[in-house]
Design a protein around this motif. Structure first.
Motif, mmCIF file in Angstrom:
data_model
loop_
_atom_site.group_PDB
_atom_site.id
_atom_site.type_symbol
_atom_site.label_atom_id
_atom_site.label_comp_id
_atom_site.label_asym_id
_atom_site.label_seq_id
_atom_site.Cartn_x
_atom_site.Cartn_y
_atom_site.Cartn_z
ATOM 1 N N THR A 16 -49.041 -16.833 -46.974
ATOM 2 C CA THR A 16 -48.814 -17.992 -46.131
ATOM 3 C C THR A 16 -48.166 -19.097 -46.939
ATOM 4 O OG1 THR A 16 -50.943 -19.027 -46.617
ATOM 5 C CG2 THR A 16 -50.898 -17.400 -44.846
ATOM 6 N N SER A 17 -47.774 -20.131 -46.249
ATOM 7 C CA SER A 17 -47.187 -21.287 -46.910
ATOM 8 C C SER A 17 -47.872 -22.540 -46.412
ATOM 9 C CB SER A 17 -45.690 -21.379 -46.612
ATOM 10 O OG SER A 17 -45.179 -22.624 -47.043
ATOM 11 N N TRP A 132 -51.009 -18.235 -37.493
ATOM 12 C CA TRP A 132 -50.346 -19.522 -37.345
ATOM 13 C C TRP A 132 -51.320 -20.609 -36.912
ATOM 14 C CZ3 TRP A 132 -45.676 -19.478 -39.354
ATOM 15 C CH2 TRP A 132 -44.970 -18.279 -39.366
ATOM 16 N N THR A 148 -54.162 -23.261 -44.416
ATOM 17 C CA THR A 148 -53.599 -22.344 -45.405
ATOM 18 C C THR A 148 -54.700 -21.574 -46.107
ATOM 19 O OG1 THR A 148 -51.739 -23.849 -45.745
ATOM 20 C CG2 THR A 148 -52.100 -22.178 -47.423
ATOM 21 N N THR A 153 -50.303 -20.196 -41.586
ATOM 22 C CA THR A 153 -49.160 -21.049 -41.906
ATOM 23 C C THR A 153 -48.984 -22.065 -40.782
ATOM 24 O OG1 THR A 153 -48.013 -19.326 -43.160
ATOM 25 C CG2 THR A 153 -46.670 -21.122 -42.294
ATOM 26 N N PRO A 221 -43.565 -16.370 -42.046
ATOM 27 C CA PRO A 221 -44.156 -17.379 -42.924
ATOM 28 C C PRO A 221 -43.275 -17.808 -44.084
ATOM 29 C CG PRO A 221 -45.774 -15.698 -42.387
ATOM 30 C CD PRO A 221 -44.436 -15.207 -41.875
ATOM 31 N N VAL A 224 -39.741 -21.870 -44.458
ATOM 32 C CA VAL A 224 -40.578 -23.066 -44.392
ATOM 33 C C VAL A 224 -39.745 -24.327 -44.528
ATOM 34 C CG1 VAL A 224 -42.553 -21.845 -45.351
ATOM 35 C CG2 VAL A 224 -40.993 -23.040 -46.897
#
Length: 227
Positions: A16-17, A132, A148, A153, A221, A224
């Motif tokens: 994830t970011s 999400w 996160t 994300t 993800p 970004v």
């Protein structure tokens, strides 16, 4: 790789970011010809969500449904969410209710997000990931780091069509045409009130975009940008 907590699947935080995704994947040198992402907030909302699902099926468009936990917890909401998943759409977390989490301490944010994820798992099974998160009203605060850490994300509030202000189909159709022109993120609502105009506008514009060759895909993800 995913992780399992209390029999609920969470996406590995390494995948994830902490920075919200902002643009759809756009293969080729011209991003304006790339696909869009469609995200749907504030449901599930009974017949409205079901009508929106029929529109998406008709135009073969996948979407991320950012659901409100307390709406999922109702008998009607649970049945509708199962239909969302059965039709191949992705579930996102929109918090337990419409409370502004931007100023809340991390433990309260975590409680809201975990409660929603646990409820989703009870309804559709722990094997269904929730990759999400979108903060209500785009109020982030500690929600980004908490989400996160839970393997989600954040999705920013982008590509809005003002469907919380009006349900005039003509206005919403024009707004949808604008935000789907160059790809990117598109945000509509199925819950939070009457969304009849939203559903009608989507049916019209998705049909137009399909005829033009525009694709709609699910977000990734790795793509970004800033909140």
């Amino acid at each position: 790789m995913s992780i399992v907590v209390d029999n609920v699947i969470y996406i590995d935080a390494e995948q994830t970011s902490p920075t919200p995704a902002t643009a759809a994947s756009a293969p080729g040198p011209d991003p304006s010809s790339g696909p869009c992402w469609l995200t749907v907030d504030d449901g599930p909302n009974g017949a409205t969500t079901l009508a929106l699902l029929d529109v998406l099926s008709r135009h073969e468009v996948p979407a991320v449904f950012c659901v409100v936990g307390e709406a999922v917890a109702t008998r009607d909401g649970a049945a509708v969410l199962r239909e969302v998943v059965a039709r191949g759409h992705v579930v996102g977390n929109h918090g337990w209710d419409f409370s502004d989490l931007g100023g809340r301490p991390p433990h309260e944010v975590r409680d809201s997000l975990r409660r929603t994820m646990d409820t989703v798992a009870e309804v559709v099974g722990g094997h269904v990931p929730v990759p999400w998160f979108r903060a209500a009203n785009g109020s982030w605060g500690a929600t980004v780091s908490v989400a996160t850490g839970l393997g989600m994300t954040p999705l920013p509030v982008r590509g809005t069509i003002d469907d919380w202000l009006t349900q005039d189909t003509g206005i919403l159709t024009a707004n949808l045409r604008r935000v789907t022109e160059a790809g990117g993120l598109v945000l509509v609502h199925d819950g939070g009130g009457d969304r009849t105009g939203t559903v009608r506008a989507l049916d019209r514009v998705l049909g137009e975009r399909r005829d033009e060759g525009r694709l709609f895909t699910l977000p990734q993800p790795g793509q970004v940008g800033d909140p």
